[in-house]
Design an enzyme around this catalytic site. Structure first.
Site, PDB file in Angstrom:
ATOM      1  N   MET A  62      -4.002  -5.453  10.772  1.00 33.09           N
ATOM      2  CA  MET A  62      -4.954  -4.561  11.422  1.00 33.09           C
ATOM      3  C   MET A  62      -5.827  -3.796  10.425  1.00 33.09           C
ATOM      4  O   MET A  62      -5.357  -3.331   9.403  1.00 33.09           O
ATOM      5  CB  MET A  62      -4.210  -3.563  12.299  1.00 33.09           C
ATOM      6  N   LYS A 108       0.834  -1.204   0.000  1.00 32.37           N
ATOM      7  CA  LYS A 108       0.000   0.000   0.000  1.00 32.37           C
ATOM      8  C   LYS A 108       0.869   1.255   0.000  1.00 32.37           C
ATOM      9  O   LYS A 108       0.654   2.165  -0.795  1.00 32.37           O
ATOM     10  CB  LYS A 108      -0.896  -0.033   1.248  1.00 32.37           C
ATOM     11  N   SER A 114      10.470 -43.645 -15.793  1.00 36.91           N
ATOM     12  CA  SER A 114       9.353 -42.783 -15.439  1.00 36.91           C
ATOM     13  C   SER A 114       9.220 -42.817 -13.922  1.00 36.91           C
ATOM     14  O   SER A 114       8.989 -43.872 -13.336  1.00 36.91           O
ATOM     15  CB  SER A 114       8.070 -43.288 -16.109  1.00 36.91           C
ATOM     16  N   CYS A 168       5.302 -39.707 -13.678  1.00 40.64           N
ATOM     17  CA  CYS A 168       3.893 -40.019 -13.914  1.00 40.64           C
ATOM     18  C   CYS A 168       3.092 -40.063 -12.620  1.00 40.64           C
ATOM     19  O   CYS A 168       1.956 -40.491 -12.597  1.00 40.64           O
ATOM     20  CB  CYS A 168       3.748 -41.328 -14.681  1.00 40.64           C
TER      21      CYS A 168
HETATM   22  P1  ADP Z   1      -7.632  -2.283   3.350  1.00 42.05           P
HETATM   23  O1  ADP Z   1      -6.219  -2.702   3.570  1.00 42.05           O
HETATM   24  O2  ADP Z   1      -8.614  -3.161   4.043  1.00 42.05           O
HETATM   25  O3  ADP Z   1      -7.938  -2.010   1.918  1.00 42.05           O
HETATM   26  P2  ADP Z   1      -7.441   0.560   3.706  1.00 42.05           P
HETATM   27  O4  ADP Z   1      -6.289   1.044   4.487  1.00 42.05           O
HETATM   28  O5  ADP Z   1      -7.323   0.652   2.244  1.00 42.05           O
HETATM   29  O6  ADP Z   1      -7.793  -0.910   4.165  1.00 42.05           O
HETATM   30  O7  ADP Z   1      -8.656   1.408   4.250  1.00 42.05           O
HETATM   31  C1  ADP Z   1      -9.975   1.038   4.455  1.00 42.05           C
HETATM   32  C2  ADP Z   1     -10.905   2.094   3.880  1.00 42.05           C
HETATM   33  O8  ADP Z   1     -10.613   3.392   4.400  1.00 42.05           O
HETATM   34  C3  ADP Z   1     -10.772   2.202   2.384  1.00 42.05           C
HETATM   35  O9  ADP Z   1     -12.035   2.402   1.830  1.00 42.05           O
HETATM   36  C4  ADP Z   1      -9.924   3.423   2.219  1.00 42.05           C
HETATM   37  O10 ADP Z   1     -10.145   4.033   0.986  1.00 42.05           O
HETATM   38  C5  ADP Z   1     -10.380   4.302   3.370  1.00 42.05           C
HETATM   39  N1  ADP Z   1      -9.334   5.241   3.778  1.00 42.05           N
HETATM   40  C6  ADP Z   1      -8.096   4.928   4.181  1.00 42.05           C
HETATM   41  N2  ADP Z   1      -7.375   6.041   4.436  1.00 42.05           N
HETATM   42  C7  ADP Z   1      -8.200   7.090   4.188  1.00 42.05           C
HETATM   43  C8  ADP Z   1      -8.036   8.501   4.243  1.00 42.05           C
HETATM   44  N3  ADP Z   1      -6.884   9.042   4.592  1.00 42.05           N
HETATM   45  N4  ADP Z   1      -9.082   9.257   3.908  1.00 42.05           N
HETATM   46  C9  ADP Z   1     -10.246   8.688   3.548  1.00 42.05           C
HETATM   47  N5  ADP Z   1     -10.466   7.392   3.462  1.00 42.05           N
HETATM   48  C10 ADP Z   1      -9.454   6.587   3.783  1.00 42.05           C
HETATM   49 MG    MG Z   2      -7.911  -0.694   0.789  1.00 39.03          MG
END
Ligand code: ADP
Ligand code: MG
Ligand code: MG
Length: 909
Positions: free
Chosen positions: A114, A32, A798, A865
């Protein structure tokens, strides 16, 4: 602020079109974080933030909380300052507050990590400021109640442990909704939200014994440490071990400025895919919700709307919503916010081109402004995977080699077997689970006995376990369900060979053959009741569920053409009859690596002659019975060899112990006594005689042919005559005669002698000849060690890795079900070695056997096989060992071909 010199940073910033990291740094920043950095640098609007590296997680595990906070404090504070100056707001500032999200992110996405906490930094004072600043009390208090709920759940551990337990926060909300007579979260008034916040705080105090943290910095450190802890939850550890991910990988922590989709009707949040993840079609699609935050779209409390107009219309058709209502109540984003849609559409195009793969995006619209919150390669079905790979090559985005490497071999299974109708399966009820023994979907009426399988047009054979006698019934049934047995039980192996759906080892089933009923969870199912099986997942459903024949789409064929361009190692099939051989050929098998002659003996007439042969006390009696079998075998071989015209067909001589062929039920024993003109007692005694303490190590394999040479003679005659008959018809065939279970050279010599002598005799009789070869299975550990001696005489090897695994580990395949699952659970074994070749141990013997064999015969043809011949990691191992081919069940041929191509490609990288 003073810059830290000469120290590797522990925190990486992103946002405002720049970033310290990039998408190549997944190991350090997590998936991410690395992609957020990459998007920022690309100029995509990403809320600014920072990533604490995965290495800090490892430091945390070694040093503990205090020390690690000391280590990163300065960098984290600096990064928060940076956010504040970018956004002109302050963390904990009463008038102009900065709120953040805290998101976990390992290098690969992992269950157990988490959940994200949103709106962090809010408290009783900040909420007032937020309300004033946005002039939106509703939004401010909604954000506050969401924060306490999320923080309480994921950081303070107030999440319910099982599905049955009630989430304390949801319970409070439900009570209030009922009191107020409303159903949606968006229906709460400001006062409701204030009350909720109050009640939530009380719940936290009651359950945890502590006040809810009000200081934003306490909140932030609490969340960061919680992310690190989530790397070591039972669920995460289990998943890591299962996939062999080391503990040192750790997870990163992403802290990111909030953008708010819950600010009213000009805001919203959604997810989208650059292509269709179900079909692979190149159409942008996705869902969104107005006035919503985070995961509301997937939570399912409100009906999400479609992003594109096209998707919206398609959705309305399925949901039976008429056009007027659709346009009014469920407009697409394209219609509702055309300029936001246009911008989103631009980004999805940019991101797909940039990452050169289908992307899955998360976005939020805050008061009309679009923000992208995540991008990653999208999950997809097998069909979509193939189509996207081929399309991306055609669009010039990826190379052929990249396309081949992008397809997960096991995903092809989905394209090779019937599947459940996606609409029908949604409402189906799962009653139990078993092992996903043979993929595909099947729906039918329960039968408990193989010979009753034809009672219904669609039957599911339900057995405690199956035996060779059940073969015909298994073939007639649509699917097979067993209460006992693992992935290599008789039912599983045979079903895979037939390409038939099978769920095995469903321990929760109780089967009462006498009363003809199946009991699951105190519920009874009787013969004729409908059940459905998913052999790809092991799920067992109640009732009938519609299935669809899988289509071999155009792209699938195109993929296989590409495979042939790169694959060096050949793929043959294990096929015992013309139908299987045909299927194998259609799937591109380049020969047959194993025809088991014994399977042919179980059919109606043959089993009688076979039993007569076995029960005879004299050579003469045996010869008489064998004479009956000869024409049947000859026809069988003729048919198989003809289907495989021009390709090699390896035929194995009789292998299983006789005991498997004799009747064990009184009726059949009586019938046999009558047929043979002997007494029932004679039959019974003979059957008892044949019983062995350890049949797998008993009188079987070449030990049969060496004690009863007339069997080898008959089988050789059937093969050679079949080939000569075909030659006369102008059909070219290449029979390879394979001797099973060789442990010493003499065993091979003796069989080889019988075969060659018999063949020469026939050539003389017929005044004609054909080319054939004589080789052996290598499946006894001793044979691998004396492989050089054997190779002097044998034309080919084989590897029979089922037996080789059995004998190397000393695990009886038929009894391993009692301890293998526990061994795997306890981590004593990583995998079932009958399913995935044990490269460390058994693999050494395969290598030794191959090397020693080729040391005397450099061009010795070597193949495999065993069941492993279609398992991707094992197929790759075979390539590395230098095998000429792998042989697997017909339905796994395309998978093995793909792996073969992938192995060659990886070799050139
Ligand atoms: P996952 O790993 O389960 O995808 P995310 O970290 O992507 O979890 O977040 C869960 C939700 O929160 C997602 O819909 C994401 O777009 C939203 N989200 C995360 N960070 C923000 C932020 N800074 N502002 C608005 N929405 C957020
Ligand atoms: Mg997400
Ligand atoms: Mg064997």
């Amino acid at each position: 602020m003073k810059k830290l010199e000469n120290v590797k940073p522990r925190v990486y910033k992103f946002g405002a079109k720049t970033a310290d990291g990039n998408s190549k740094m997944k190991n350090l920043l997590g998936g991410k974080g690395a992609n957020l950095a990459e998007m920022s640098a690309l100029g995509i609007p990403v809320p600014p933030g920072f990533t604490i590296t995965t290495e800090v997680c490892t430091e945390y595990n070694a040093l503990g909380e205090k020390a690690v906070i000391e280590l990163i404090k300065q960098e984290v504070e600096q990064s928060v300052l940076n956010l504040e100056s970018l956004l002109g707001s302050g963390f904990g500032d009463k008038d102009n507050p900065l709120l953040v999200s805290v998101r976990s992110g390992a290098r690969v996405s992992m269950p157990g990590m988490m959940d994200t906490v949103l709106n962090l930094g809010i408290n009783d004072e900040v909420v007032q400021g937020l309300a004033k600043k946005t002039n939106n009390e509703q939004f401010a208090w909604d954000s506050y109640r969401r924060f306490i709920q999320m923080y309480g759940g994921v950081v303070l551990g107030m999440k319910p442990e099982t599905k049955e337990d009630i989430d304390p926060f949801e319970e409070i909300m439900d009570t209030l909704k009922a009191e107020r007579g409303i159903t949606l979260d968006t229906d709460f008034t400001v006062q409701d939200l204030k009350d909720l916040v109050q009640d939530f705080k009380v719940a936290v105090k009651t359950q945890t014994g502590h006040d809810f943290p009000t200081n934003p910095w306490d909140q932030l450190w609490g969340a960061i440490i919680a992310v690190f802890n989530s790397w070591n939850t039972d669920r995460a550890v289990y998943y890591r071990n299962m996939n062999g991910f080391p503990a040192e990988w750790g997870t990163a922590v992403n802290v990111q400025a909030m953008v708010y989709g819950n600010m009213g009707n000009n805001s919203g949040t959604g997810v989208c895919f650059t292509r269709d993840s179900g079909t692979g079609e190149n159409v942008f699609n996705g869902e969104y919700l107005i006035n919503a935050q985070g995961e509301d779209v997937v939570a399912g409390t409100r009906t999400p709307q479609q992003i594109t107009k096209l998707g919206s219309v398609r959705w309305a058709e399925l949901a039976k919503v008429d056009e007027e209502e659709r346009a009014k109540n469920y407009p697409s984003l394209e219609e509702l916010m055309p300029s936001v849609f246009k911008e989103l559409n631009t980004y999805q195009e940019i991101l797909e081109k940039h990452y050169r793969d289908m992307q899955d995006l998360e976005f939020t619209i805050q008061d009309g402004k679009l923000w992208i919150l995540q991008t990653r390669s999208g999950k997809r079905t097998g069909a979509a995977m193939v189509k996207i790979a081929i399309d991306l090559v055609k669009e010039g985005i990826i190379t052929e080699k990249e396309a081949l490497l992008s397809v997960e071999p096991n995903k092809l299974q989905e394209l090779l077997h019937p599947i459940f109708d996606p609409k029908a399966i949604r409402n189906a009820k799962v009653i139990a689970h078993g092992l996903p023994a043979s993929p595909g979907a099947a729906s039918g009426q329960i039968v408990f006995f193989a010979d009753e399988a034809s009672k219904y047009n669609n039957s599911i054979l339900v057995r405690i376990e199956t035996s060779p006698e059940d073969l015909e019934g298994m073939n007639l049934a649509k699917g097979i369900l067993t209460a006992r047995g693992g992935m290599t039980s008789h039912a599983a192996v045979v079903a895979r060979g037939m390409g038939k759906c099978c769920v095995s080892g469903a321990g929760a089933l109780r089967i009462d053959y006498k009363k003809r009923k199946l009991i699951v969870d105190n519920k009874e199912y009787h013969e004729g009741d409908w059940i459905s099986l998913n052999g790809s997942t092991g799920d067992i459903y109640e009732g009938e569920v519609a299935t669809m024949e899988a289509k071999l789409s155009g792209e699938f064929a195109e993929l296989m053409t590409l495979v042939d361009k790169y694959a060096v190692m050949k793929v043959r099939a294990n096929a015992d009859n013309p139908a299987d051989a045909k299927t194998a050929r259609d799937f591109g098998a380049q020969g047959i690596g194993l025809t088991r002659t014994e399977h042919m003996f179980f059919e109606a007439d043959r089993i009688k002659a076979m039993r007569e042969m076995i029960l005879s006390d004299t050579e003469e009696g045996r010869k008489k019975a064998l004479e009956k079998l000869l024409p049947m075998q000859r026809t069988d071989f003729e048919e198989v060899l003809e289907v495989m015209e021009g390709l090699s067909v390896t035929i194995r001589l009789l292998d299983p112990p006789f005991h498997e062929f004799v009747p064990h039920q009184l009726v059949t024993q009586k019938a046999l006594a009558k047929q043979m003109g002997i007494s029932l007692d004679d039959v019974k005694n003979k059957v008892a005689d044949l019983e062995e303490f350890n049949p797998m190590l008993g009188h079987r394999g070449c030990r049969l042919g060496n004690t009863y040479p007339e069997i080898t003679e008959m089988q050789t005659r059937a093969i050679i005559e079949a080939a000569l008959n075909l030659k006369a018809k102008g059909v070219i065939c290449k029979p390879e005669i394979m001797i099973p279970l060789i442990g010493t050279v003499k065993e091979f010599d003796m069989q080889n002698d019988i075969i060659r002598t018999t063949a020469n005799k026939i050539f003389e009789e017929r005044k004609d000849s054909i080319a054939y070869s004589v080789g052996t299975m290598i499946e006894i550990p001793r044979a691998t060690l004396v492989a050089d001696l054997i190779a002097e005489k044998a034309d080919f090897f084989s590897f029979g890795t089922n037996d080789l695994t059995q004998m190397t580990f000393g695990y009886s395949r038929d009894d391993a079900g009692k301890f293998l699952p526990i061994y795997i659970e306890k981590g004593i074994l990583e995998h079932d070695p009958f399913e995935i070749l044990d490269q460390e141990g058994v693999g050494q013997l395969v290598k030794i056997g191959t090397e020693r064999g080729r040391s005397v015969k450099p061009n010795l043809e070597v193949g495999i096989c065993g069941e492993h011949g279609g398992e991707p990691s094992s197929v790759e191992f075979c390539y590395k060992t230098g095998m000429n081919y792998v042989s697997c069940s017909p339905y796994r041929v395309p998978i093995a071909r793909l792996v073969s191509a992938q192995a060659s490609i990886k070799d050139t990288l």
